[in-house]
Design a protein around this motif. Structure first.
Motif, PDB file in Angstrom:
ATOM      1  N   GLN A  29     -12.758  -2.824  70.468  1.00 19.61           N
ATOM      2  CA  GLN A  29     -14.127  -2.775  69.958  1.00 19.61           C
ATOM      3  C   GLN A  29     -15.073  -3.561  70.856  1.00 19.61           C
ATOM      4  OE1 GLN A  29     -15.559  -1.059  67.690  1.00 19.61           O
ATOM      5  NE2 GLN A  29     -17.435  -2.128  67.109  1.00 19.61           N
ATOM      6  N   LEU A  30     -14.624  -4.704  71.340  1.00 21.75           N
ATOM      7  CA  LEU A  30     -15.471  -5.512  72.221  1.00 21.75           C
ATOM      8  C   LEU A  30     -15.710  -4.831  73.567  1.00 21.75           C
ATOM      9  CD1 LEU A  30     -14.079  -9.040  71.403  1.00 21.75           C
ATOM     10  CD2 LEU A  30     -16.455  -8.302  71.110  1.00 21.75           C
ATOM     11  N   ALA A  31     -14.790  -3.975  73.986  1.00 26.53           N
ATOM     12  CA  ALA A  31     -14.999  -3.228  75.229  1.00 26.53           C
ATOM     13  C   ALA A  31     -16.188  -2.282  75.110  1.00 26.53           C
ATOM     14  CB  ALA A  31     -13.745  -2.446  75.592  1.00 26.53           C
ATOM     15  N   GLY A  32     -16.554  -1.921  73.887  1.00 30.41           N
ATOM     16  CA  GLY A  32     -17.676  -1.019  73.662  1.00 30.41           C
ATOM     17  C   GLY A  32     -18.957  -1.741  73.309  1.00 30.41           C
ATOM     18  N   ARG A  34       1.744  -0.056  77.110  1.00 27.45           N
ATOM     19  CA  ARG A  34       2.344   0.561  75.916  1.00 27.45           C
ATOM     20  C   ARG A  34       1.560   0.200  74.666  1.00 27.45           C
ATOM     21  NH1 ARG A  34       7.031  -1.175  78.609  1.00 27.45           N
ATOM     22  NH2 ARG A  34       7.253  -2.956  77.179  1.00 27.45           N
ATOM     23  N   LEU A  35       1.159  -1.063  74.567  1.00 29.47           N
ATOM     24  CA  LEU A  35       0.443  -1.538  73.382  1.00 29.47           C
ATOM     25  C   LEU A  35      -0.895  -0.829  73.224  1.00 29.47           C
ATOM     26  CD1 LEU A  35       0.512  -3.745  71.125  1.00 29.47           C
ATOM     27  CD2 LEU A  35      -0.700  -5.226  72.736  1.00 29.47           C
ATOM     28  N   TYR A  36      -1.695  -0.826  74.281  1.00 36.72           N
ATOM     29  CA  TYR A  36      -3.034  -0.235  74.184  1.00 36.72           C
ATOM     30  C   TYR A  36      -2.998   1.287  74.223  1.00 36.72           C
ATOM     31  CZ  TYR A  36      -5.350  -4.683  74.088  1.00 36.72           C
ATOM     32  OH  TYR A  36      -5.792  -5.920  73.673  1.00 36.72           O
ATOM     33  N   GLY A  37      -2.095   1.842  75.011  1.00 38.17           N
ATOM     34  CA  GLY A  37      -1.965   3.295  75.025  1.00 38.17           C
ATOM     35  C   GLY A  37      -1.534   3.840  73.688  1.00 38.17           C
ATOM     36  N   GLY A  38      -0.597   3.149  73.035  1.00 37.15           N
ATOM     37  CA  GLY A  38      -0.153   3.589  71.718  1.00 37.15           C
ATOM     38  C   GLY A  38      -1.268   3.521  70.690  1.00 37.15           C
ATOM     39  N   PHE A  39      -2.062   2.456  70.723  1.00 41.51           N
ATOM     40  CA  PHE A  39      -3.171   2.328  69.767  1.00 41.51           C
ATOM     41  C   PHE A  39      -4.200   3.431  69.975  1.00 41.51           C
ATOM     42  CE2 PHE A  39      -7.519   0.870  69.025  1.00 41.51           C
ATOM     43  CZ  PHE A  39      -7.474   0.663  67.654  1.00 41.51           C
ATOM     44  N   ILE A  40      -4.575   3.684  71.217  1.00 44.56           N
ATOM     45  CA  ILE A  40      -5.591   4.706  71.479  1.00 44.56           C
ATOM     46  C   ILE A  40      -5.082   6.086  71.071  1.00 44.56           C
ATOM     47  CG2 ILE A  40      -6.867   5.875  73.329  1.00 44.56           C
ATOM     48  CD1 ILE A  40      -6.916   3.064  74.727  1.00 44.56           C
ATOM     49  N   ALA A  41      -3.811   6.363  71.314  1.00 47.75           N
ATOM     50  CA  ALA A  41      -3.247   7.652  70.912  1.00 47.75           C
ATOM     51  C   ALA A  41      -3.336   7.857  69.407  1.00 47.75           C
ATOM     52  CB  ALA A  41      -1.791   7.753  71.373  1.00 47.75           C
ATOM     53  N   ARG A  45     -15.706   7.054  70.378  1.00 50.03           N
ATOM     54  CA  ARG A  45     -16.940   6.324  70.053  1.00 50.03           C
ATOM     55  C   ARG A  45     -17.125   5.143  71.004  1.00 50.03           C
ATOM     56  NH1 ARG A  45     -15.109   7.074  64.749  1.00 50.03           N
ATOM     57  NH2 ARG A  45     -14.436   4.898  64.598  1.00 50.03           N
ATOM     58  N   THR A  46     -16.025   4.469  71.308  1.00 47.29           N
ATOM     59  CA  THR A  46     -16.099   3.342  72.230  1.00 47.29           C
ATOM     60  C   THR A  46     -16.582   3.802  73.599  1.00 47.29           C
ATOM     61  OG1 THR A  46     -14.293   2.223  71.053  1.00 47.29           O
ATOM     62  CG2 THR A  46     -14.770   1.474  73.295  1.00 47.29           C
ATOM     63  N   GLU A  47     -16.058   4.916  74.083  1.00 46.67           N
ATOM     64  CA  GLU A  47     -16.498   5.458  75.375  1.00 46.67           C
ATOM     65  C   GLU A  47     -18.004   5.707  75.376  1.00 46.67           C
ATOM     66  OE1 GLU A  47     -13.508   8.326  77.400  1.00 46.67           O
ATOM     67  OE2 GLU A  47     -13.354   8.688  75.247  1.00 46.67           O
ATOM     68  N   ARG A  48     -18.488   6.331  74.317  1.00 45.73           N
ATOM     69  CA  ARG A  48     -19.917   6.676  74.264  1.00 45.73           C
ATOM     70  C   ARG A  48     -20.778   5.416  74.201  1.00 45.73           C
ATOM     71  NH1 ARG A  48     -17.640  10.782  70.595  1.00 45.73           N
ATOM     72  NH2 ARG A  48     -17.643  12.772  71.720  1.00 45.73           N
ATOM     73  N   ARG A  49     -20.295   4.387  73.524  1.00 46.16           N
ATOM     74  CA  ARG A  49     -21.036   3.130  73.471  1.00 46.16           C
ATOM     75  C   ARG A  49     -21.104   2.487  74.854  1.00 46.16           C
ATOM     76  NH1 ARG A  49     -20.850   0.273  68.158  1.00 46.16           N
ATOM     77  NH2 ARG A  49     -20.528  -1.627  69.362  1.00 46.16           N
ATOM     78  N   VAL A  50     -19.995   2.531  75.580  1.00 49.43           N
ATOM     79  CA  VAL A  50     -19.986   1.964  76.933  1.00 49.43           C
ATOM     80  C   VAL A  50     -21.033   2.659  77.804  1.00 49.43           C
ATOM     81  CG1 VAL A  50     -18.623   1.737  79.050  1.00 49.43           C
ATOM     82  CG2 VAL A  50     -17.595   1.166  76.837  1.00 49.43           C
ATOM     83  N   VAL A  51     -21.088   3.977  77.733  1.00 50.30           N
ATOM     84  CA  VAL A  51     -22.072   4.726  78.523  1.00 50.30           C
ATOM     85  C   VAL A  51     -23.491   4.338  78.114  1.00 50.30           C
ATOM     86  CG1 VAL A  51     -22.975   7.004  79.085  1.00 50.30           C
ATOM     87  CG2 VAL A  51     -20.517   6.657  78.906  1.00 50.30           C
TER      88      VAL A  51
END
Length: 218
Positions: free
Chosen positions: A114-117, A143-150, A158-164
């Protein structure tokens, strides 16, 4: 929309940010957090190991004094840092992020993503420093972050769009190519992590990394 100020509702809102097995630990943390007149706002739901949690977008409690925090267990201190990573003050968010970003606990991951966005550049840089394993194939962090995003594709989109949006509004004068912006670098690392987990390219909701300020999402 703000929740009512009834303390029981505030407690429920913060307990709901973590898996149910941590209820007792969360309550111990809440016991040392100063009360606030402003309730947590705008919770977002994500799935953590098959369980839905609802994490507030912002909290307004002052930080507890060091003497109050000291008796907390390691897990409880991690919970406290997670909650204050949602604080309304960006400097508070950054301080507490730096205590959780390297954690291997799955329930910490959504607080970091969430903070990344969000818009504080120093926070994006702190995440990058704290997650060096994202660049290492088959690493525990991948593995940890890839699994969560999947498990949470809509949340990541939504995070991607916020970053943009934040790049475009606040930082494209400094980072003319989207790919040079720390938020984009993080997204690419997250996308590599989930692609490794699912064995396929992950959908993109951002401009290509080399896009300049005039290009939109692919």
């Amino acid at each position: 929309m703000k929740l009512p100020r009834d303390p029981s509702n505030v407690t429920h809102a913060l307990v709901a940010a973590f898996p149910t097995r941590l209820v007792g630990d969360v309550q111990s943390v809440l016991a040392v957090m100063p009360e606030t007149r402003l309730a947590p706002v705008m919770p977002f739901e994500v799935e953590v190991q098959g369980e839905t949690v609802a994490i507030p977008s912002r909290i307004y409690n002052e930080e507890p004094g060091a003497g109050l925090e000291r008796p907390l267990s390691g897990t409880q201190q991690m919970i406290l840092h997670c909650l204050y990573s949602r604080h309304s003050d960006g400097r508070v968010r950054q301080r507490h992020l730096e205590q959780i970003v390297a954690s291997g606990e799955p329930w910490v991951v959504p607080f970091v993503v969430q903070l990344a966005g969000e818009y504080v550049l120093e926070i994006l840089e702190a995440i990058g420093r704290g997650l060096p394993g994202l660049a290492v194939p088959s690493s525990a962090q991948r593995r940890l972050y890839g699994g969560f995003i999947a498990q949470n594709p809509a949340f990541f989109a939504r995070t991607e769009r916020r970053v943009v949006s934040y790049w475009s509004c606040y930082y494209r004068w400094k980072y003319g190519a989207f790919g040079t912006y720390p938020g984009c670098i993080l997204l690419e690392a997250f996308r590599d992590a989930v692609a490794e987990q699912v064995g396929a390219q992950w959908p993109r909701h951002t401009p290509p990394p080399l896009a300049d300020a005039g290009e939109g999402p692919a």
